[in-house]
Write an enzyme that holds these catalytic residues in place. Structure first.
Site, PDB file in Angstrom:
ATOM      1  CE  LYS A 167      47.296  41.446 -43.024  1.00 14.93           C
ATOM      2  NZ  LYS A 167      48.668  41.638 -43.508  1.00 14.93           N
TER       3      LYS A 167
ATOM      4  NE  ARG B  85      50.797  46.756 -37.817  1.00 12.44           N
ATOM      5  CZ  ARG B  85      49.523  47.152 -37.768  1.00 12.44           C
ATOM      6  NH1 ARG B  85      49.172  48.137 -36.975  1.00 12.44           N
ATOM      7  NH2 ARG B  85      48.615  46.574 -38.528  1.00 12.44           N
TER       8      ARG B  85
ATOM      9  NE  ARG C 211      49.199  47.165 -41.729  1.00  7.71           N
ATOM     10  CZ  ARG C 211      50.287  47.927 -41.895  1.00  7.71           C
ATOM     11  NH1 ARG C 211      50.232  48.951 -42.699  1.00  7.71           N
ATOM     12  NH2 ARG C 211      51.407  47.638 -41.264  1.00  7.71           N
TER      13      ARG C 211
ATOM     14  CD  GLU D  96      38.815  41.032 -50.275  1.00  9.62           C
ATOM     15  OE1 GLU D  96      39.617  40.531 -51.086  1.00  9.62           O
ATOM     16  OE2 GLU D  96      38.673  42.265 -50.151  1.00  9.62           O
TER      17      GLU D  96
ATOM     18  CE  LYS E  85      48.388  38.402 -40.844  1.00 10.45           C
ATOM     19  NZ  LYS E  85      49.371  39.055 -41.666  1.00 10.45           N
TER      20      LYS E  85
ATOM     21  CB  SER F 275      52.425  38.899 -33.561  1.00  8.44           C
ATOM     22  OG  SER F 275      51.562  39.960 -33.920  1.00  8.44           O
TER      23      SER F 275
ATOM     24  CE1 TYR G   4      55.798  35.080 -35.970  1.00  8.15           C
ATOM     25  CE2 TYR G   4      53.508  35.077 -35.232  1.00  8.15           C
ATOM     26  CZ  TYR G   4      54.506  35.583 -36.038  1.00  8.15           C
ATOM     27  OH  TYR G   4      54.219  36.596 -36.924  1.00  8.15           O
TER      28      TYR G   4
HETATM   29  C1  PBG Z   1      51.942  42.626 -43.606  1.00  7.93           C
HETATM   30  C2  PBG Z   1      51.760  41.599 -42.545  1.00  7.93           C
HETATM   31  C3  PBG Z   1      51.361  41.801 -41.216  1.00  7.93           C
HETATM   32  C4  PBG Z   1      51.386  40.548 -40.617  1.00  7.93           C
HETATM   33  C5  PBG Z   1      51.803  39.631 -41.566  1.00  7.93           C
HETATM   34  N1  PBG Z   1      52.005  40.288 -42.759  1.00  7.93           N
HETATM   35  C6  PBG Z   1      51.077  43.057 -40.491  1.00  7.93           C
HETATM   36  C7  PBG Z   1      49.880  43.842 -40.811  1.00  7.93           C
HETATM   37  O1  PBG Z   1      49.079  43.514 -41.668  1.00  7.93           O
HETATM   38  O2  PBG Z   1      49.740  44.877 -40.161  1.00  7.93           O
HETATM   39  C8  PBG Z   1      51.034  40.262 -39.191  1.00  7.93           C
HETATM   40  C9  PBG Z   1      51.501  38.940 -38.663  1.00  7.93           C
HETATM   41  C10 PBG Z   1      51.405  38.802 -37.188  1.00  7.93           C
HETATM   42  O3  PBG Z   1      50.830  39.658 -36.486  1.00  7.93           O
HETATM   43  O4  PBG Z   1      51.936  37.805 -36.674  1.00  7.93           O
HETATM   44  N2  PBG Z   1      53.277  42.648 -44.082  1.00  7.93           N
END
Ligand code: PBG
Length: 326
Positions: free
Chosen positions: A196, A206, A217, A233, A248, A274, A313
């Site tokens: 990730k 967000r 992060r 990982e 991801k 997203s 989505y």
């Molecule tokens: C963490 C999480 C995130 C997403 C899924 N799980 C946000 C992040 O890591 O900042 C993002 C999913 C998306 O952007 O569609 N709870």
């Protein structure tokens, strides 16, 4: 000289193209992320994700019915709590919004769908980080593992069948597996967000979860520059007992996805996040791209790269018209 070999023969008609397509989108390999928000009376639209809403505990029932009717593989639940604190207490509280939503969704889904939950603290902490902080304000890996163990038990108890570990703490898969097994939850499966990346493409999410994060992060999510690290990982998570691995975001990380899919001995999925959704919706709304074709092409590419399933989505929309995918 006229060519003897003519690949165009296999592209000549829609029927021929359909027959020789190497990749198809099947509803069973689509997973729909769902947002459930505490203390709202009506579903609330998410501005940066047109067509996606924050559900109420009631409206999510219909969404689950629609998902089951469409024959998709599962749903991934995210909770948006009304209140937050430093350790994300709502995440382990059986009455916390995600655990309540999981109960509702599990009852609604029955055996038709795999109910999955986001296992991460960021929606529940007042600082918005995926873990708890130490005295210096740094994310404390090992203290966070304790919180994840508690979350895992609460989510399994609520009816989640597949826990989506998205926090990128070291050792999180092993810690959660151990906690589940010690509690007799040997049947609860783990989906590890193995590779990730710290991505700008999470931007609209967000807003979707009303994130409290300032900063980024990058001390726990991976640097987009690193490909080998993605494999590392993924291998670690598989060794720690992950049942499914995920890469991801999807579109900017198809090389990592293909690398992991080539060596993993468990299913490998991808999350079309997203920002990937928002980009296509925004361009289509401006008339700059053909929306339907762009959606199908993007998901086909993710499957072609090696994903066994995709969180998207557009899961419902794609499930209703899977044949046009190729
Ligand atoms: C963490 C999480 C995130 C997403 C899924 N799980 C946000 C992040 O890591 O900042 C993002 C999913 C998306 O952007 O569609 N709870």
């Amino acid at each position: 000289m006229n060519p003897v070999i003519r690949p165009r023969r296999l592209r000549a008609t829609p029927a021929m193209r359909r027959l020789v397509a190497e990749t198809r989108i099947h509803p069973a390999q689509l997973i729909l992320p769902l947002f459930v928000r505490e203390d709202i009376a009506e579903p609330a639209p998410i501005g940066s994700m047109p067509g996606v809403v924050q559900h109420t505990l009631d409206s999510v029932k219909q969404a689950v019915q629609d998902a089951a009717a469409a024959g998709i593989g599962g749903v991934m639940l995210f909770g948006i709590p009304a209140g937050r604190d430093a350790i994300g207490s709502g995440a382990t509280d059986p009455a916390g919004i995600l655990n309540r939503a999981t109960r509702v969704v599990a009852a609604e889904a029955g055996d038709a769908l795999v109910v999955q939950t986001d296992l991460c603290l960021d929606e529940f902490t007042d600082h918005g980080h995926c873990g708890v902080l130490d005295a210096h304000g740094t994310v404390d890996n090992d203290a966070t593992l304790e919180r994840y163990r508690g979350m895992a038990l609460a989510q399994a108890e609520a009816g989640s069948q597949l826990l989506g570990l998205s926090g990128m703490m070291d050792g999180q898969v092993a810690a959660v597996r151990e906690a589940l097994d010690a509690a007799g939850r040997t049947d609860t499966a783990i989906l590890a967000y193995a590779a990730k990346y710290a991505s700008a493409f999470y931007g609209p999410f967000r807003e979707a979860v009303d994130s409290q994060l300032t900063g980024d992060r990058r001390t726990y999510q991976q640097d987009p520059a690193n490909r080998i690290e993605g494999l590392r990982e993924a291998a670690l998570d598989e060794a720690e007992g992950a049942d499914v691995l995920m890469v991801k975001p999807a579109m900017s990380y198809l090389d990592v996805l293909a690398d992991v899919a080539a060596v993993a001995q468990v299913p490998v999925w991808a999350y079309q996040v997203s920002g990937e959704y928002a980009m296509i919706e925004a361009a289509a709304a401006n008339g700059w791209i053909d929306r339907g074709r762009a959606i199908r092409e993007s998901v086909t590419g993710i499957l072609r790269a090696g994903a066994g399933a995709v969180l998207t989505y557009w899961a419902l929309e794609l499930a209703s018209d899977p044949d046009s995918a190729a």
